[in-house]
Design a protein around this motif. Sequence first.
Motif, PDB file in Angstrom:
ATOM      1  N   HIS A   9      46.843  48.091  46.715  1.00 44.71           N
ATOM      2  CA  HIS A   9      48.193  47.537  46.832  1.00 44.71           C
ATOM      3  C   HIS A   9      48.859  48.102  48.091  1.00 44.71           C
ATOM      4  N   PRO A  10      48.421  47.632  49.271  1.00 45.60           N
ATOM      5  CA  PRO A  10      48.924  48.205  50.526  1.00 45.60           C
ATOM      6  C   PRO A  10      50.366  47.805  50.824  1.00 45.60           C
ATOM      7  N   VAL A  11      50.942  48.526  51.769  1.00 46.23           N
ATOM      8  CA  VAL A  11      52.288  48.221  52.244  1.00 46.23           C
ATOM      9  C   VAL A  11      52.227  46.934  53.063  1.00 46.23           C
ATOM     10  N   THR A  12      53.177  46.025  52.843  1.00 46.04           N
ATOM     11  CA  THR A  12      53.204  44.764  53.575  1.00 46.04           C
ATOM     12  C   THR A  12      54.624  44.490  54.072  1.00 46.04           C
ATOM     13  N   GLY A  13      54.791  43.354  54.756  1.00 41.78           N
ATOM     14  CA  GLY A  13      56.122  42.922  55.190  1.00 41.78           C
ATOM     15  C   GLY A  13      56.746  43.862  56.213  1.00 41.78           C
ATOM     16  N   ARG A  14      58.067  43.928  56.177  1.00 40.77           N
ATOM     17  CA  ARG A  14      58.782  44.708  57.190  1.00 40.77           C
ATOM     18  C   ARG A  14      58.579  46.218  57.001  1.00 40.77           C
ATOM     19  N   ARG A  15      58.299  46.659  55.785  1.00 43.98           N
ATOM     20  CA  ARG A  15      57.957  48.071  55.591  1.00 43.98           C
ATOM     21  C   ARG A  15      56.707  48.415  56.406  1.00 43.98           C
ATOM     22  N   ALA A  16      55.715  47.533  56.311  1.00 43.46           N
ATOM     23  CA  ALA A  16      54.461  47.759  57.040  1.00 43.46           C
ATOM     24  C   ALA A  16      54.686  47.705  58.546  1.00 43.46           C
ATOM     25  N   ASP A  17      55.534  46.772  58.993  1.00 44.94           N
ATOM     26  CA  ASP A  17      55.827  46.683  60.425  1.00 44.94           C
ATOM     27  C   ASP A  17      56.416  47.992  60.948  1.00 44.94           C
ATOM     28  N   ALA A  18      57.386  48.541  60.215  1.00 42.59           N
ATOM     29  CA  ALA A  18      58.030  49.788  60.641  1.00 42.59           C
ATOM     30  C   ALA A  18      57.019  50.931  60.686  1.00 42.59           C
ATOM     31  N   LEU A  19      56.192  51.022  59.643  1.00 42.61           N
ATOM     32  CA  LEU A  19      55.200  52.104  59.575  1.00 42.61           C
ATOM     33  C   LEU A  19      54.183  52.013  60.702  1.00 42.61           C
ATOM     34  N   LYS A  20      53.628  50.824  60.887  1.00 39.69           N
ATOM     35  CA  LYS A  20      52.603  50.643  61.922  1.00 39.69           C
ATOM     36  C   LYS A  20      53.201  50.869  63.307  1.00 39.69           C
ATOM     37  N   ALA A  21      54.410  50.376  63.518  1.00 39.56           N
ATOM     38  CA  ALA A  21      55.067  50.560  64.812  1.00 39.56           C
ATOM     39  C   ALA A  21      55.336  52.033  65.090  1.00 39.56           C
ATOM     40  N   ALA A  22      55.838  52.764  64.086  1.00 32.31           N
ATOM     41  CA  ALA A  22      56.163  54.178  64.277  1.00 32.31           C
ATOM     42  C   ALA A  22      54.899  55.008  64.521  1.00 32.31           C
ATOM     43  N   TYR A  23      53.875  54.761  63.725  1.00 34.78           N
ATOM     44  CA  TYR A  23      52.629  55.518  63.886  1.00 34.78           C
ATOM     45  C   TYR A  23      52.016  55.257  65.264  1.00 34.78           C
ATOM     46  N   LEU A  39      46.090  51.379  54.201  1.00 37.08           N
ATOM     47  CA  LEU A  39      47.300  51.420  53.372  1.00 37.08           C
ATOM     48  C   LEU A  39      48.420  50.545  53.920  1.00 37.08           C
ATOM     49  N   VAL A  40      48.246  50.072  55.161  1.00 42.82           N
ATOM     50  CA  VAL A  40      49.324  49.347  55.848  1.00 42.82           C
ATOM     51  C   VAL A  40      48.774  48.037  56.403  1.00 42.82           C
ATOM     52  N   LYS A  41      49.225  46.919  55.873  1.00 45.83           N
ATOM     53  CA  LYS A  41      48.736  45.610  56.293  1.00 45.83           C
ATOM     54  C   LYS A  41      49.877  44.803  56.920  1.00 45.83           C
ATOM     55  N   THR A  42      49.762  44.556  58.213  1.00 43.49           N
ATOM     56  CA  THR A  42      50.782  43.781  58.914  1.00 43.49           C
ATOM     57  C   THR A  42      50.198  42.463  59.401  1.00 43.49           C
ATOM     58  N   GLU A  43      51.069  41.494  59.588  1.00 44.23           N
ATOM     59  CA  GLU A  43      50.646  40.195  60.130  1.00 44.23           C
ATOM     60  C   GLU A  43      50.600  40.237  61.651  1.00 44.23           C
ATOM     61  N   LYS A  44      51.266  41.246  62.233  1.00 39.66           N
ATOM     62  CA  LYS A  44      51.335  41.352  63.693  1.00 39.66           C
ATOM     63  C   LYS A  44      50.296  42.366  64.174  1.00 39.66           C
ATOM     64  N   GLU A  45      49.758  42.122  65.360  1.00 39.57           N
ATOM     65  CA  GLU A  45      48.803  43.053  65.957  1.00 39.57           C
ATOM     66  C   GLU A  45      49.213  43.346  67.396  1.00 39.57           C
ATOM     67  N   LEU A  46      48.788  44.496  67.881  1.00 35.54           N
ATOM     68  CA  LEU A  46      49.089  44.888  69.254  1.00 35.54           C
ATOM     69  C   LEU A  46      48.269  44.033  70.221  1.00 35.54           C
ATOM     70  N   GLU A  47      48.958  43.375  71.146  1.00 37.59           N
ATOM     71  CA  GLU A  47      48.277  42.509  72.108  1.00 37.59           C
ATOM     72  C   GLU A  47      48.367  43.027  73.542  1.00 37.59           C
ATOM     73  N   ASP A  48      49.187  44.030  73.771  1.00 35.76           N
ATOM     74  CA  ASP A  48      49.386  44.603  75.099  1.00 35.76           C
ATOM     75  C   ASP A  48      48.129  45.367  75.515  1.00 35.76           C
ATOM     76  N   GLU A  49      47.412  44.857  76.509  1.00 35.86           N
ATOM     77  CA  GLU A  49      46.136  45.458  76.908  1.00 35.86           C
ATOM     78  C   GLU A  49      46.317  46.859  77.487  1.00 35.86           C
ATOM     79  N   GLU A  50      47.402  47.091  78.215  1.00 34.32           N
ATOM     80  CA  GLU A  50      47.646  48.431  78.766  1.00 34.32           C
ATOM     81  C   GLU A  50      47.869  49.444  77.652  1.00 34.32           C
ATOM     82  N   LEU A  51      48.616  49.044  76.625  1.00 37.11           N
ATOM     83  CA  LEU A  51      48.837  49.935  75.494  1.00 37.11           C
ATOM     84  C   LEU A  51      47.543  50.173  74.724  1.00 37.11           C
TER      85      LEU A  51
END
Length: 402
Positions: free
Chosen positions: A144-158, A356-368
């Motif tokens: 039962h992973p974290v989803t939605g905006r909770r997941a976005d915040a977690l993935k972004a912060a990490y 534990l964290v499932k987001t619909e968005k993924e990092l696309e910035d190649e430099e990052l």
Amino acid sequence: MSDTEKPAASAPEKTAPSSAEADLTKYKTAADIVHQVTKKLIELCVEGAKVIDLCLEGDKLLEAGTGAVYNKAVKGVRVPKGISFPTSISVNNTVAHFSPLASDPQATLALAKDDVVKIQLGAHIDGFAAISGETIVVGASAEHPVTGRRADALKAAYTAAEAAMRTLKVGNKNWAVTEIVARTAAAWDCKPVEGMLSCQQTQNVIDGKKRIILNPSEGQKRDFEAATFAEGEVYGIDVLISTGEDGKARLEESRTTIFQRDSAVTYQLKAKNSRAVFSEVQKKAGAFPFNIRTLDDEKRARMGLQEAVQHSLVKPYEVIFTPANTFVAAFHFTIALLPGGPTLITQPPIWYKPELVKTEKELEDEELKALLARNLRASKPKGKKKAAKADGADGAEEAKEE
């Protein structure tokens, strides 16, 4: 000498470690204590757990951990040690510094399923402070992973924290970290919390002159001092990411409970009670933040601190909030810029795992992506076995970067 090397039979007696080595050992000893306390608190962060109980337990464990080490007096003087940042448990849109007293209305606050919980705490040995913070979600699991905006915040912060530590290099400027955190957060439609600071650390100082600001306002951009990172420096990096549109936060009805003496300010307090309370602060907390509950009389302490805060002898760590229905995730790490490259003093997050964290968005910035693919420290040329202890064990460091 690395841990696996054996000394030659004719080697002279061990010499005392250099000052830098001894200081790093104190930092890492404090970090190990913080890691163990955080691990225990994560286990206790379950549905129904009261926030005040978690804060009390964290501080009790920090005192016990620091009380068990460095007990041999040096030249007849005991090594100072203890809490460098009181345990705070900040939930959902509470940004940071939430650690209520029993007398506060919020003392009844308990954790609920799916709460986004930020744990922050710190310890010090001889004034060398390790402060760490991470975010968990109550009840989340691989099933039962974290989803939605909770997941976005977690993935972004990490991810922003990982990018920040790779940008914190000798010769880089503080604005580079500001920019990389904002750029990373944007990949998940998030914003860094406006105006939050990360600071250089030295002995007995966690809010040094060189600083990094997140998501600055126009006025802050104009007035904030640029700084260049230099070898030998230590930083406490606080990455706070909000799902709010602009990252702005505000004061609400929560009472401030964490304060810190400002050693750069001098003022002769007028009221007798204010002088008594300030003296108690100096004796119990020294240069580090403290929770008002550690003072002998809470009511007297609140009254006494008013004059000290008014004249900037003591500064408050205010509890601020992003708008309702937004979430804030945060990761805090302590890092040293050593001759061999950046070295994490604090250990990596305990709870966070990709599954534990499932987001619909993924990092696309190649430099990052390229930045995040790098090791925190450049690989050493083969055949060179240099004192791993002086720069922190490379093997442990590699594990921290995963």
